[in-house]
Design a protein around this motif. Structure first.
Motif, short mmCIF file in Angstrom:
data_model
loop_
_atom_site.label_atom_id
_atom_site.label_comp_id
_atom_site.label_asym_id
_atom_site.label_seq_id
_atom_site.Cartn_x
_atom_site.Cartn_y
_atom_site.Cartn_z
N UNK A 354 0.80 -1.24 0.00
CA UNK A 354 0.00 0.00 0.00
C UNK A 354 0.83 1.29 0.00
N UNK A 355 2.09 1.19 -0.39
CA UNK A 355 2.88 2.42 -0.56
C UNK A 355 2.36 3.15 -1.80
N UNK A 356 2.62 4.47 -1.83
CA UNK A 356 2.09 5.25 -2.96
C UNK A 356 3.13 6.20 -3.52
N UNK A 357 3.21 6.26 -4.81
CA UNK A 357 3.96 7.32 -5.49
C UNK A 357 3.06 7.65 -6.68
N UNK A 358 2.17 8.59 -6.44
CA UNK A 358 1.08 8.76 -7.40
C UNK A 358 1.39 9.63 -8.61
N UNK A 359 2.39 10.51 -8.49
CA UNK A 359 2.63 11.40 -9.63
C UNK A 359 4.09 11.76 -9.76
N UNK A 360 4.60 11.82 -10.99
CA UNK A 360 5.85 12.51 -11.33
C UNK A 360 6.99 12.27 -10.35
N UNK A 361 7.55 11.10 -10.31
CA UNK A 361 8.65 10.85 -9.38
C UNK A 361 9.68 9.93 -10.01
N UNK A 362 10.92 9.98 -9.47
CA UNK A 362 11.92 8.98 -9.84
C UNK A 362 12.38 8.27 -8.58
N UNK A 363 12.15 6.98 -8.52
CA UNK A 363 12.56 6.19 -7.36
C UNK A 363 13.54 5.14 -7.85
N UNK A 364 14.84 5.42 -7.67
CA UNK A 364 15.87 4.48 -8.14
C UNK A 364 16.66 3.99 -6.95
N UNK A 365 16.97 2.70 -6.91
CA UNK A 365 17.76 2.10 -5.83
C UNK A 365 17.17 2.46 -4.47
N UNK A 366 15.90 2.15 -4.29
CA UNK A 366 15.21 2.58 -3.08
C UNK A 366 14.37 1.46 -2.47
N UNK A 367 14.19 1.56 -1.15
CA UNK A 367 13.24 0.69 -0.45
C UNK A 367 12.23 1.61 0.20
N UNK A 368 10.99 1.46 -0.21
CA UNK A 368 9.94 2.34 0.31
C UNK A 368 9.03 1.46 1.16
N UNK A 369 8.98 1.73 2.47
CA UNK A 369 8.23 0.86 3.37
C UNK A 369 6.73 0.93 3.12
N UNK A 370 6.02 0.00 3.72
CA UNK A 370 4.59 -0.09 3.49
C UNK A 370 3.90 1.18 3.98
N UNK A 371 2.83 1.53 3.34
CA UNK A 371 1.99 2.71 3.67
C UNK A 371 2.72 4.05 3.48
N UNK A 372 3.92 4.04 3.01
CA UNK A 372 4.61 5.32 2.82
C UNK A 372 4.03 6.04 1.61
N UNK A 373 4.15 7.38 1.64
CA UNK A 373 3.58 8.17 0.56
C UNK A 373 4.66 9.10 0.01
N UNK A 374 4.92 8.96 -1.27
CA UNK A 374 5.96 9.77 -1.90
C UNK A 374 5.26 10.83 -2.75
N UNK A 375 5.49 12.09 -2.43
CA UNK A 375 4.76 13.16 -3.10
C UNK A 375 5.23 13.41 -4.52
N UNK A 376 4.42 14.17 -5.23
CA UNK A 376 4.72 14.49 -6.63
C UNK A 376 6.05 15.22 -6.74
#
Ligand code: UD1
Ligand code: CA
Length: 455
Positions: A354-376
């Motif tokens: 249930x992690x979210x990166x809903x708009x316009x992002x670059x996620x490289x070489x990353x661990x995004x924990x559950x429920x985290x929200x990455x903004x535009x």
């Protein structure tokens, strides 16, 4: 004992290409690889491939422990090509000759030909609507087989014959060798024609069996870009048909391309203009939106891939939603119920449940924990000009819009990043990181004026 000889030495001049013809691809695989796969299914004792034009490249493509390559240094014709491999065959073997440019020949047709050899020689013919370019099967008034005549040597009357030689032929190795030694090249192309051995077998009163294929598409050869395109389209239609028979809802059979292997669960939907490459599996209830390209990926049950998404080397777990316009690159895992929205690029990264990166992002070489929200507008700065570094976000992290996460970086669970921050230092659990210029409001600000604007 069965041995297979695949002819793959020709240039394929009618393709007008610098790539050897048998390396042109159909459904994403070189033509000769299709033939090799069919040959393997026959469980032959040995598989021989005759190489010549572009020998190194062709050899590299077919190279395997069960394959022996033989060089035909000069391409003097299909009969001459077979001779290059026959020396390596056991004299008592039944030899089956296949052409590297007839990619969709079926296992059943080949078995029929092998079992028709019967102390003599057997060949496979097919009746084509458009026999142009093929060797024609000539029969006498009683319908008995007389021989094969190549188009360039044929009379107008012979050219009107629709029954053609598919190129598939089988005989005992020792006998075939004896006939090949008697071939001459007095013909329009000054080549040693393999099908001429059938005439020699008739002269010797040996049994010659013509197995007639009832399928006009599996037996077609590829000599021109047009023939390659036609065969590709027919093959793709057949693949779409197979999927639908298995219950997949395909929006338009003529707008789906499968260039590799696709496995589907139940209630899978595939919209128009989808390209599948490599090995792809779609779990139960998966839907793939229009205009997606999916390569080497596993998509879990219930996941939705929205239009214009590009996925390569990634795993999308169940009920995740990806796209529209998302790009997942190799090493990506999108967790259950996670969301990756438009213009988000993810590379070698894991998004938890249930992690979210809903708009316009670059996620490289990353661990995004559950429920985290990455903004535009958030990006991970994973590259320092020499090395790649990881960004790790714990669970329930909030990254405000337009943040720059400079790796290596750890933001612990519950950490919060204010919008517009450039984060270079780790953030502890439940801390707020603000890393941007503080706002100043200047009173009584006068707008600049353009010259001559003053009155
Ligand atoms: C060949 C047959 C024709 C048949 C058709 C079926 C002959 C003389 N003609 O014609 O009767 O209807 O296939 O598709 O056999 N090759 C070599 N070395 C050579 C020449 C060819 O390895 O010296 C290989 C090619 O790479 C190709 C195959 O043999 O894979 C067939 O050669 P191609 O030149 O395409 O023959 P066609 O004119 O199609
Ligand atoms: Ca051919």
């Amino acid at each position: 004992m069965l041995e297979v000889i695949i002819l793959a030495a020709g240039q394929g001049s009618r393709m007008q290409s610098s790539l050897p013809k048998v390396l042109h691809t159909l459904a994403g695989q070189p033509l000769v690889a299709h033939v090799l796969q069919t040959a393997r299914a026959l469980r032959a004792e040995r598989i021989h491939v005759v190489v010549g034009h572009g020998a190194e490249a062709v050899e590299a493509t077919v190279s395997a422990p069960d394959v022996q390559c033989h060089l035909q240094a000069e391409q003097l014709g299909t009969g001459h090509a077979v001779q290059q491999a026959l020396g390596a065959c056991d004299r008592v073997s039944t030899v089956l000759v296949l052409f590297g440019d007839v990619p969709l020949i079926t296992n059943q047709a080949l078995q029929d030909v092998v079992s028709a050899v019967d102390d003599g020689i057997a060949m496979l013919s097919a009746t084509l609507n458009n026999p142009t370019g093929y060797g024609r099967v000539v029969r006498d008034d009683h319908g008995a087989f007389v021989g094969v005549v190549e188009e360039k040597d044929a009379t107008p009357e012979q050219r009107s014959v629709q029954e053609v030689n598919t190129g598939v032929l089988a005989a005992n190795a020792e006998q075939l060798s004896a006939w090949l030694n008697r071939l001459d090249n007095r013909n329009a192309q000054s080549e040693y024609y393999l099908p001429d051995v059938l005439g020699l077998a008739l002269e010797d009163d040996m049994p010659v069996t013509v197995v007639c294929s009832d399928n006009d598409f599996d037996t077609q050869g590829v000599n021109t870009p047009q023939q390659l395109e036609q065969l590709e389209r027919q093959h793709q239609l057949a693949l779409a048909e197979q999927l639908m028979t298995g219950g997949v809802l395909v929006s338009d059979r003529s707008r789906l391309d499968i260039r590799g292997r696709l496995e589907c669960g139940r209630d899978v939907r595939i919209d128009v203009n989808v390209v599948i490459e490599g090995n792809v599996s779609l779990g139960d209830g998966v839907s793939i939106g229009a205009n997606c390209i999916v390569r080497d990926a596993q998509i879990g049950a219930g996941a939705r891939i929205l239009p214009f998404t590009h996925i390569e080397g990634a795993e999308v777990l169940s009920d995740a939603v990806v796209g529209p316009y998302a790009r997942l690159r190799p090493g990506t895992v999108i967790g259950e119920q996670a969301k990756v929205g438009n213009f988000v690029e993810v590379k070698n990264a894991r998004l938890g449940r249930a992690a979210k990166a809903n708009h316009l992002a670059y996620l490289g070489d990353a661990d995004i924990g559950s429920q985290s929200n990455v903004g535009a507008g958030t990006i991970t700065c994973n590259y320092d000009g020499a090395n790649k570094h990881r960004t790790t976000l714990g669970e329930g992290v909030f990254v405000g819009s337009n943040s720059t996460l400079v790796a290596p970086l750890v933001i612990e669970s519950g950490g919060f990043v204010a919008a517009g921050s450039t984060v270079t230092d780790d953030v502890k659990a439940n801390q707020l990181a603000v890393a941007r210029g503080r706002q100043r409001n200047i009173d009584g600000w006068q707008r600049p004026e353009k010259p001559g604007d003053s009155d």
